[in-house]
Design an enzyme around this catalytic site. Structure first.
Site, PDB file in Angstrom:
ATOM      1  CE  LYS A 136       0.848   1.549   4.275  1.00  0.00           C
ATOM      2  NZ  LYS A 136       1.294   3.010   4.453  1.00  0.00           N
TER       3      LYS A 136
ATOM      4  N   PRO B  67       9.765  -4.462  -0.053  1.00  0.00           N
ATOM      5  CG  PRO B  67      11.038  -2.743  -0.771  1.00  0.00           C
ATOM      6  CD  PRO B  67       9.623  -3.474  -0.876  1.00  0.00           C
TER       7      PRO B  67
ATOM      8  CB  ALA C   6       9.661  -0.026   2.539  1.00  0.00           C
TER       9      ALA C   6
ATOM     10  CB  ALA D 253       1.270  -1.917   4.754  1.00  0.00           C
ATOM     11  N   GLY D 254       3.913  -4.243   4.095  1.00  0.00           N
ATOM     12  CA  GLY D 254       4.513  -5.267   3.780  1.00  0.00           C
ATOM     13  C   GLY D 254       4.174  -6.656   4.796  1.00  0.00           C
ATOM     14  N   GLY D 255       4.594  -6.275   6.345  1.00  0.00           N
ATOM     15  CA  GLY D 255       4.245  -7.233   7.150  1.00  0.00           C
ATOM     16  C   GLY D 255       2.745  -7.342   7.187  1.00  0.00           C
ATOM     17  CB  SER D 256      -0.162  -4.770   7.436  1.00  0.00           C
ATOM     18  OG  SER D 256       0.481  -4.293   8.582  1.00  0.00           O
TER      19      SER D 256
ATOM     20  CG  ASP E 243      -0.705   0.090   7.971  1.00  0.00           C
ATOM     21  OD1 ASP E 243      -1.627   0.796   8.141  1.00  0.00           O
ATOM     22  OD2 ASP E 243       0.271   0.174   7.678  1.00  0.00           O
TER      23      ASP E 243
END
Length: 289
Positions: free
Chosen positions: A8, A94, A97, A100-103, A136
């Site tokens: 996002k 990444p 960053a 919201a990659g983890g979310s 997120d």
């Protein structure tokens, strides 16, 4: 089950204050974009097992990982017997960053387990599970173009944005979300034109949106290359450019693909993490069942 989990960006991010329990109250316009982590869920047959692996060995593969937390929270909420699952994350978004990659990974796990176990919880219930592990996660479950308020749990859909080209650049650094919010607490914030951007988006006058795109974190989070990246984007006719989340990723919006590609070509000479994508209308997509 294989699921794509989308990144996002924030078309707007403002910090309105702090809640009684110490969280920050936010106003965000959030947009899903076509950069994906791919999550593979498999049944292992080992009771109560949550086995996690990741293509990037810098990320923890234990209960500290938000994807693991999502699986544990799902079984705690549903009271279903965990017959054993493995989760593999093919990491492309990444981390640290502001994307919201983890979310996104956590959202994909919730979507996958909901279907594979036959729990069939509705999306609002999944969001209530998700917000407890990451602010997120509810947006990543729904995706598209959304107004997010509170700590991110209050969501309202907005008309989809135009199918422009988005260039994202993550400089070779990471920013701790906690440290970014700590910095916010020690600064006087110049607030964004929230009513203006909502009016422009809701009436589908996107040309009026671009000058209003803003992120208050840019006022007190230092990204050394930010000015240079934005200058390069302007050189290639960006419609707007801004930092996403607590940073450090900078994105630019382009009307013409050739301009976006030239921008990518130039920025790729200096930065490893440069992406060309488009806005999308969902946060997770089941690729294979």
């Amino acid at each position: 089950m294989i699921i794509n989990a989308a990144a996002k960006i924030n078309l707007m991010l403002d910090i309105l204050g702090k809640t009684e329990d110490g969280y920050h109250s936010l106003f965000m316009i959030m947009q899903s974009v076509g950069i994906y982590d791919t999550i593979t869920l498999k049944k292992t047959g080992v009771p109560n097992e949550i086995r996690l692996s990741c293509s990037d060995d810098r990320l923890p593969c234990n209960e500290k990982n938000i994807a693991y937390k999502a699986a544990a929270a799902f079984f705690e909420k549903t009271k279903l017997q965990n017959s054993g699952f493995s989760i593999h994350i093919e990491k492309r978004i990444p981390f640290e960053a502001g994307l919201a990659g983890g979310s996104a990974d956590a959202a994909a796990v919730l979507i996958g387990l909901n279907k594979m176990t036959g729990a069939n919880l509705d999306i609002e219930t999944l969001c209530r599970i998700g917000v407890k592990i990451g602010a997120d996660v509810p947006f990543c479950l729904k995706g598209g173009t959304m107004l997010a308020m509170g700590i991110g749990e209050v969501l309202a859909p907005l008309p989809p944005v135009k199918n422009n080209y988005y260039v994202l650049v993550k400089p070779d650094m990471g920013i701790s979300t906690k440290e970014a919010y700590d910095a916010a607490d020690n600064h006087k914030i110049r607030h964004t034109d929230k009513n203006g951007i909502l009016r422009a988006l809701s009436t589908e006058q996107e040309e009026k949106v671009y000058p209003l795109i803003a992120n208050v974190f840019e006022q007190f989070v230092e990204v050394p290359d930010r000015a240079d990246i934005k200058a390069t984007m302007r050189k290639h006719n960006t419609l707007a450019h801004c930092m996403s989340g607590s940073g450090p990723t900078i994105y630019g919006i382009f009307e013409k693909e050739k301009d976006a590609q030239k921008c990518v070509d130039e920025l790729s000479k200096k930065y490893k993490n440069v992406f060309l994508c488009r806005p999308i209308k969902s946060g997770t997509t089941i690729v294979e069942e």
